[in-house]
Design a protein around this motif. Structure first.
Motif, PDB file in Angstrom:
ATOM      1  N   GLU A   7      27.804   9.683  26.721  1.00 43.22           N
ATOM      2  CA  GLU A   7      27.286   8.939  25.665  1.00 43.22           C
ATOM      3  C   GLU A   7      26.099   9.809  24.802  1.00 43.22           C
ATOM      4  O   GLU A   7      25.294  10.716  25.689  1.00 43.22           O
ATOM      5  CB  GLU A   7      27.183   7.677  25.581  1.00 43.22           C
ATOM      6  CG  GLU A   7      25.613   7.459  26.368  1.00 43.22           C
ATOM      7  CD  GLU A   7      25.087   5.962  26.393  1.00 43.22           C
ATOM      8  OE1 GLU A   7      24.622   5.515  25.236  1.00 43.22           O
ATOM      9  OE2 GLU A   7      24.974   5.476  27.290  1.00 43.22           O
ATOM     10  N   THR A   9      22.644   9.909  23.174  1.00 41.96           N
ATOM     11  CA  THR A   9      21.385   8.949  23.177  1.00 41.96           C
ATOM     12  C   THR A   9      20.488   9.341  21.966  1.00 41.96           C
ATOM     13  O   THR A   9      20.005   8.346  21.624  1.00 41.96           O
ATOM     14  CB  THR A   9      20.486   8.860  24.423  1.00 41.96           C
ATOM     15  OG1 THR A   9      20.317  10.337  24.755  1.00 41.96           O
ATOM     16  CG2 THR A   9      21.292   8.221  25.794  1.00 41.96           C
ATOM     17  N   HIS A  10      20.299  10.453  21.536  1.00 45.40           N
ATOM     18  CA  HIS A  10      19.418  10.800  20.513  1.00 45.40           C
ATOM     19  C   HIS A  10      20.262  12.169  19.751  1.00 45.40           C
ATOM     20  O   HIS A  10      20.349  13.012  20.508  1.00 45.40           O
ATOM     21  CB  HIS A  10      18.088  11.229  20.958  1.00 45.40           C
ATOM     22  CG  HIS A  10      17.553  10.356  21.906  1.00 45.40           C
ATOM     23  ND1 HIS A  10      17.823  10.237  23.056  1.00 45.40           N
ATOM     24  CD2 HIS A  10      16.548   9.332  21.446  1.00 45.40           C
ATOM     25  CE1 HIS A  10      16.867   9.157  23.667  1.00 45.40           C
ATOM     26  NE2 HIS A  10      16.435   8.727  22.785  1.00 45.40           N
ATOM     27  N   LYS A 130      11.076   8.996  31.195  1.00 43.36           N
ATOM     28  CA  LYS A 130      12.049   7.953  32.104  1.00 43.36           C
ATOM     29  C   LYS A 130      11.039   6.952  32.539  1.00 43.36           C
ATOM     30  O   LYS A 130      10.007   6.858  32.448  1.00 43.36           O
ATOM     31  CB  LYS A 130      12.388   8.735  33.510  1.00 43.36           C
ATOM     32  CG  LYS A 130      13.556   9.798  33.268  1.00 43.36           C
ATOM     33  CD  LYS A 130      14.859   9.455  33.393  1.00 43.36           C
ATOM     34  CE  LYS A 130      15.790  10.534  33.388  1.00 43.36           C
ATOM     35  NZ  LYS A 130      16.166  10.973  34.520  1.00 43.36           N
ATOM     36  N   VAL A 146      13.565   6.965  27.874  1.00 42.26           N
ATOM     37  CA  VAL A 146      15.148   6.906  28.245  1.00 42.26           C
ATOM     38  C   VAL A 146      15.223   6.145  29.572  1.00 42.26           C
ATOM     39  O   VAL A 146      14.282   6.067  30.390  1.00 42.26           O
ATOM     40  CB  VAL A 146      15.624   8.342  28.479  1.00 42.26           C
ATOM     41  CG1 VAL A 146      15.645   9.064  27.093  1.00 42.26           C
ATOM     42  CG2 VAL A 146      14.713   9.259  29.376  1.00 42.26           C
ATOM     43  N   ARG A 149      18.735   7.848  33.741  1.00 45.49           N
ATOM     44  CA  ARG A 149      19.887   8.498  33.970  1.00 45.49           C
ATOM     45  C   ARG A 149      19.724   9.705  33.537  1.00 45.49           C
ATOM     46  O   ARG A 149      18.845  10.224  32.988  1.00 45.49           O
ATOM     47  CB  ARG A 149      20.894   7.671  32.985  1.00 45.49           C
ATOM     48  CG  ARG A 149      21.178   6.344  33.204  1.00 45.49           C
ATOM     49  CD  ARG A 149      21.674   5.377  32.203  1.00 45.49           C
ATOM     50  NE  ARG A 149      23.259   5.867  32.013  1.00 45.49           N
ATOM     51  CZ  ARG A 149      24.178   5.692  31.138  1.00 45.49           C
ATOM     52  NH1 ARG A 149      23.854   5.101  30.109  1.00 45.49           N
ATOM     53  NH2 ARG A 149      25.430   5.852  31.112  1.00 45.49           N
ATOM     54  N   VAL A 151      20.000  12.936  31.849  1.00 44.40           N
ATOM     55  CA  VAL A 151      20.225  13.487  30.393  1.00 44.40           C
ATOM     56  C   VAL A 151      20.293  14.923  30.291  1.00 44.40           C
ATOM     57  O   VAL A 151      19.469  15.313  30.998  1.00 44.40           O
ATOM     58  CB  VAL A 151      19.406  12.609  29.419  1.00 44.40           C
ATOM     59  CG1 VAL A 151      19.912  11.348  29.409  1.00 44.40           C
ATOM     60  CG2 VAL A 151      18.022  12.883  29.655  1.00 44.40           C
ATOM     61  N   GLY A 169      22.206  13.643  25.579  1.00 39.82           N
ATOM     62  CA  GLY A 169      23.208  12.632  26.118  1.00 39.82           C
ATOM     63  C   GLY A 169      23.036  12.583  27.353  1.00 39.82           C
ATOM     64  O   GLY A 169      22.751  13.415  28.291  1.00 39.82           O
ATOM     65  N   VAL A 170      23.965  11.475  27.848  1.00 37.02           N
ATOM     66  CA  VAL A 170      23.914  11.080  29.157  1.00 37.02           C
ATOM     67  C   VAL A 170      25.233  11.882  30.030  1.00 37.02           C
ATOM     68  O   VAL A 170      26.402  11.881  29.359  1.00 37.02           O
ATOM     69  CB  VAL A 170      24.144   9.868  29.654  1.00 37.02           C
ATOM     70  CG1 VAL A 170      24.209   9.303  31.034  1.00 37.02           C
ATOM     71  CG2 VAL A 170      22.958   9.129  28.908  1.00 37.02           C
TER      72      VAL A 170
END
Ligand code: IMP
Ligand code: MG
Length: 177
Positions: A7, A9-10, A130, A146, A149, A151, A169-170
């Motif tokens: 996905e 994330t930003h 994190k 975040v 996970r 990234v 993203g992850v």
């Protein structure tokens, strides 16, 4: 979206907006001064370029490269300087530019190392944080929190890939498992 990502994330716009906000805050804090931006290669290169363009405060830039011993997804805190700064930083207002604070061990080492060189001031900007890192005992500007996970993108890599992605993203766990 890159097929190796789970996905985003930003996205690029979200990052740009946050960098503008942080630059405005830094401009206020450093009014009347000059900043030496110290980028930690390679992860910080994209934030460094965007931040330098957003700041109104006069800046000059230098870079360091460090490697921390450990696996490719976890650092050990034992840091080796691969490329040092080109110039002396004594009397300068140094803003260390980092991609991500994970354990915080790399940053702790860098803050101690640069602090010992007698800058006029020392602060840190990190794009990502994190959960629960060791925080440096100098002012810290933070972009986004975040989850824990892995990234990639916007400078952050896995095995030197994905740094050029304009978003964060992850990474799919099967890529590094
Ligand atoms: P720390 O010493 O544990 O804070 O690790 C900091 C360094 O580990 C960062 O500068 C990155 O190079 C790397 N790192 C930690 N987490 C991630 C991540 O989620 N993606 C990419 N690199 C990471
Ligand atoms: Mg790094």
């Amino acid at each position: 979206m890159h097929p190796d990502l789970e996905e985003i994330t930003h996205d690029a716009e979200t990052i740009a907006r946050r960098v503008r906000e942080l630059a405005a805050e830094i401009d206020r804090d450093y009014a009347g001064k000059e900043i030496l931006l110290v980028g930690v290669l390679k992860g910080a290169f994209m934030l460094m370029a965007d931040l330098a363009r957003e700041l109104s405060t006069p800046t000059d830039v230098d870079f360091m490269a460090v490697s921390s011993y450990g696996s490719s997804t976890q650092s050990s805190g034992v840091v080796r300087i691969l490329k040092d700064l080109d110039r002396d930083i004594s009397g300068r207002h140094v803003l260390l530019v980092e991609d991500i604070l994970d354990s915080g061990l790399t940053l702790q080492y860098l803050v101690r190392n640069l602090g010992a060189r007698k800058p006029a001031s020392l602060a840190v900007i990190t794009l990502l944080t994190k959960p629960d890192p060791l925080r440096p005992d100098v002012p810290l500007y933070e972009g986004f929190a975040v989850p824990d996970r892995f990234v990639v993108g916007y400078g952050l890599d896995y095995d030197q890939a994905y740094r050029g992605l304009p978003y964060i993203g992850v990474l799919k766990p099967e890529i590094y498992a």
